[in-house]
Design a protein around this motif. Structure first.
Motif, PDB file in Angstrom:
ATOM      1  N   UNK A  94       0.820  -1.206   0.000  1.00 56.23           N
ATOM      2  CA  UNK A  94       0.000   0.000   0.000  1.00 56.23           C
ATOM      3  C   UNK A  94       0.856   1.258   0.000  1.00 56.23           C
ATOM      4  N   UNK A  95       1.887   1.282   0.828  1.00 54.38           N
ATOM      5  CA  UNK A  95       2.731   2.472   0.942  1.00 54.38           C
ATOM      6  C   UNK A  95       3.344   2.829  -0.403  1.00 54.38           C
ATOM      7  N   UNK A  96       3.929   1.855  -1.072  1.00 52.40           N
ATOM      8  CA  UNK A  96       4.552   2.112  -2.368  1.00 52.40           C
ATOM      9  C   UNK A  96       3.518   2.557  -3.389  1.00 52.40           C
ATOM     10  N   UNK A  97       2.347   1.962  -3.354  1.00 51.99           N
ATOM     11  CA  UNK A  97       1.296   2.313  -4.308  1.00 51.99           C
ATOM     12  C   UNK A  97       0.858   3.764  -4.132  1.00 51.99           C
ATOM     13  N   UNK A  98       0.673   4.190  -2.892  1.00 56.55           N
ATOM     14  CA  UNK A  98       0.269   5.571  -2.645  1.00 56.55           C
ATOM     15  C   UNK A  98       1.375   6.536  -3.048  1.00 56.55           C
ATOM     16  N   UNK A  99       2.617   6.183  -2.748  1.00 56.12           N
ATOM     17  CA  UNK A  99       3.730   7.030  -3.145  1.00 56.12           C
ATOM     18  C   UNK A  99       3.846   7.137  -4.661  1.00 56.12           C
ATOM     19  N   UNK A 100       3.508   6.068  -5.371  1.00 51.38           N
ATOM     20  CA  UNK A 100       3.531   6.110  -6.831  1.00 51.38           C
ATOM     21  C   UNK A 100       2.553   7.156  -7.350  1.00 51.38           C
ATOM     22  N   UNK A 101       1.356   7.200  -6.770  1.00 50.09           N
ATOM     23  CA  UNK A 101       0.362   8.192  -7.189  1.00 50.09           C
ATOM     24  C   UNK A 101       0.805   9.597  -6.781  1.00 50.09           C
ATOM     25  N   UNK A 102       1.331   9.714  -5.563  1.00 54.81           N
ATOM     26  CA  UNK A 102       1.747  11.032  -5.081  1.00 54.81           C
ATOM     27  C   UNK A 102       2.853  11.616  -5.954  1.00 54.81           C
ATOM     28  N   UNK A 103       3.844  10.794  -6.298  1.00 53.27           N
ATOM     29  CA  UNK A 103       4.984  11.291  -7.068  1.00 53.27           C
ATOM     30  C   UNK A 103       4.726  11.290  -8.571  1.00 53.27           C
ATOM     31  N   UNK A 104       4.050  10.265  -9.070  1.00 55.29           N
ATOM     32  CA  UNK A 104       3.868  10.129 -10.505  1.00 55.29           C
ATOM     33  C   UNK A 104       2.687  10.895 -11.058  1.00 55.29           C
TER      34      UNK A 104
END
Length: 409
Positions: A94-104
């Motif tokens: 979940x953490x990586x997935x949310x960071x992907x949306x936040x950054x990408x």
């Protein structure tokens, strides 16, 4: 009374042990669930028979590994009812997935004066990435206020989300309060204002049927290890048109189409977001976990977990000096509490001596702890392998703990 826990407990090898001379009662599934034998065997079989890198090799093992990896993607897409398999991106969780949306995504659409809307109950994984986006872009963080019992009033969501809002990010089920948030209704409000909706599904995906098309969320993130799968694997669902316009945030092998000395192009969805050798065994294990849960039925699991949460709330509310947090109803999979004048860590340590595992601390929700005006809480979280007897053991252990601290106080 639900019989599910008694029916399937034998399928979880780790639950057959004693801890400190007592049969193990595992009440920490909100942090990480235990694994059934079928998931363990699927990972073992992959490493013993099919292991190879995926997508690159034309030999037999490479083909089998690729089929297993992409087959797991199909299972995730069906499990969430995604419209397209390309809308499923494997991540570490979940953490990586949310960071992907936040950054990408978010950093390219947010600017000075724009708004990102959250709630005070968010897990740090759905809070800190947005803080970083706000710092980088000049966007403003706003919060839908909580009602006194920790729930969300949609009237407050209507007031908080405006035409300046670019992103709304809300957890489906709270890992502290256990409440199920009205994310479908919040998504509709967000869309009326031209914003996109991200749902943190870490605590909802293990416990209930999830239909991302019915929710009409734009992004949905979850982890495998909370739903009988292995650690280190999860997924991001994103609507195809949004993912197509997002930039990858990790670059290297596997995610490229053509590489020249000064410029490169990237693969199509979802591979442009899966740079490097992917988490192949993790995906295989996640696929096996989805098979396991689907065979039982998510509706039955939800009914079971909701029953246990209600039963636990009722039993714990009878203990003198114990404070429960969150509403009595609308609760899935957990109860959070404190014993008067006893630190949550001390409670967890003492009942561990009776073979009962619970979580204690701020649960990666420090703002919510301050909203409660406490430093920490104890949390008992349940899953499909738990029973009413497990909760009865917890209640008796907490009574013993209260008596012990009263005797030395």
């Amino acid at each position: 009374m639900s019989s599910l826990g008694a029916e399937i407990r034998d399928q979880f090898p780790i639950l057959q042990q004693e801890v400190n001379g007592h049969p193990l009662v595992y009440l920490d599934s909100g942090a990480s669930s235990q694994k059934p034998r079928s998931v363990i065997e699927a990972i073992k079989h992959y490493y013993e028979w099919d292991h190879s890198n995926v997508h690159r090799g034309v030999h037999t093992l490479g083909s089998r590994a690729t089929d297993a990896y992409e087959g797991a993607r199909d299972k995730v897409a069906a499990f969430l009812n995604a419209r397209h398999r390309e809308e499923i991106v494997f991540t570490r969780g979940t953490t990586t997935a949310i960071n992907l949306v936040a950054s990408g995504y978010a950093r390219s659409v947010c600017g000075e004066g724009d708004e990102i809307v959250l709630t005070p109950m968010e897990h740090h994984s759905n809070l800190i990435p947005w803080q970083q986006v706000a710092k980088a872009t000049g966007a403003t963080l706003k919060y839908i206020p909580l009602q006194p019992n920790g729930t969300i009033d949609l009237a407050d969501a209507e007031k908080t989300i405006t035409d300046k809002t670019k992103i709304v990010a809300v957890m489906y089920v709270s890992n502290v309060l256990g409440v199920t948030n009205p994310v479908k209704d919040i998504a509709a409000i967000a869309h009326r204002h031209g914003a996109v909706m991200l749902v943190d599904g870490a605590q909802s995906t293990p416990h209930m049927k999830v239909d991302v098309q019915q929710l009409d969320c734009d992004f949905y993130a979850f982890s495998g290890h909370k739903m009988c799968g292995p650690t280190g694997i999860g997924a991001l669902y994103g609507k195809k048109e949004l993912l197509e316009n997002m930039e990858p945030i990790e670059f290297g092998g596997e995610m490229i189409d053509r590489v020249d000395l000064y410029e490169s192009t990237f693969k199509e969805l979802p591979y442009k977001f899966e740079g490097g050798t992917p988490i192949i065994a993790g995906a295989v294990g996640l696929g096996a976990a989805i098979d396991f849960l689907t065979d039982i039925g998510m509706d039955r699991i939800h009914e079971h977990d909701t029953h246990l949460a209600k039963y636990a709330y009722e039993r714990l509310s009878q203990i003198h000096g114990l404070t429960l947090y969150g509403p009595r109803d609308n609760r899935t999979g957990l109860v959070t509490f404190n014993l008067k004048d006893v630190h949550a860590h001390d409670v967890a340590t003492v009942i561990d001596q009776e073979g009962i595992a619970i979580r204690a601390g701020h649960h990666c929700c420090q703002p919510l702890m301050r909203w409660f005006n406490v430093n920490a809480t104890a949390r008992a979280s349940f899953y499909l392998y738990n029973t009413e007897d497990d909760i009865d053991r917890l209640v008796e252990a907490l009574k013993h703990t209260e008596d012990f601290f009263n005797s030395i106080g």
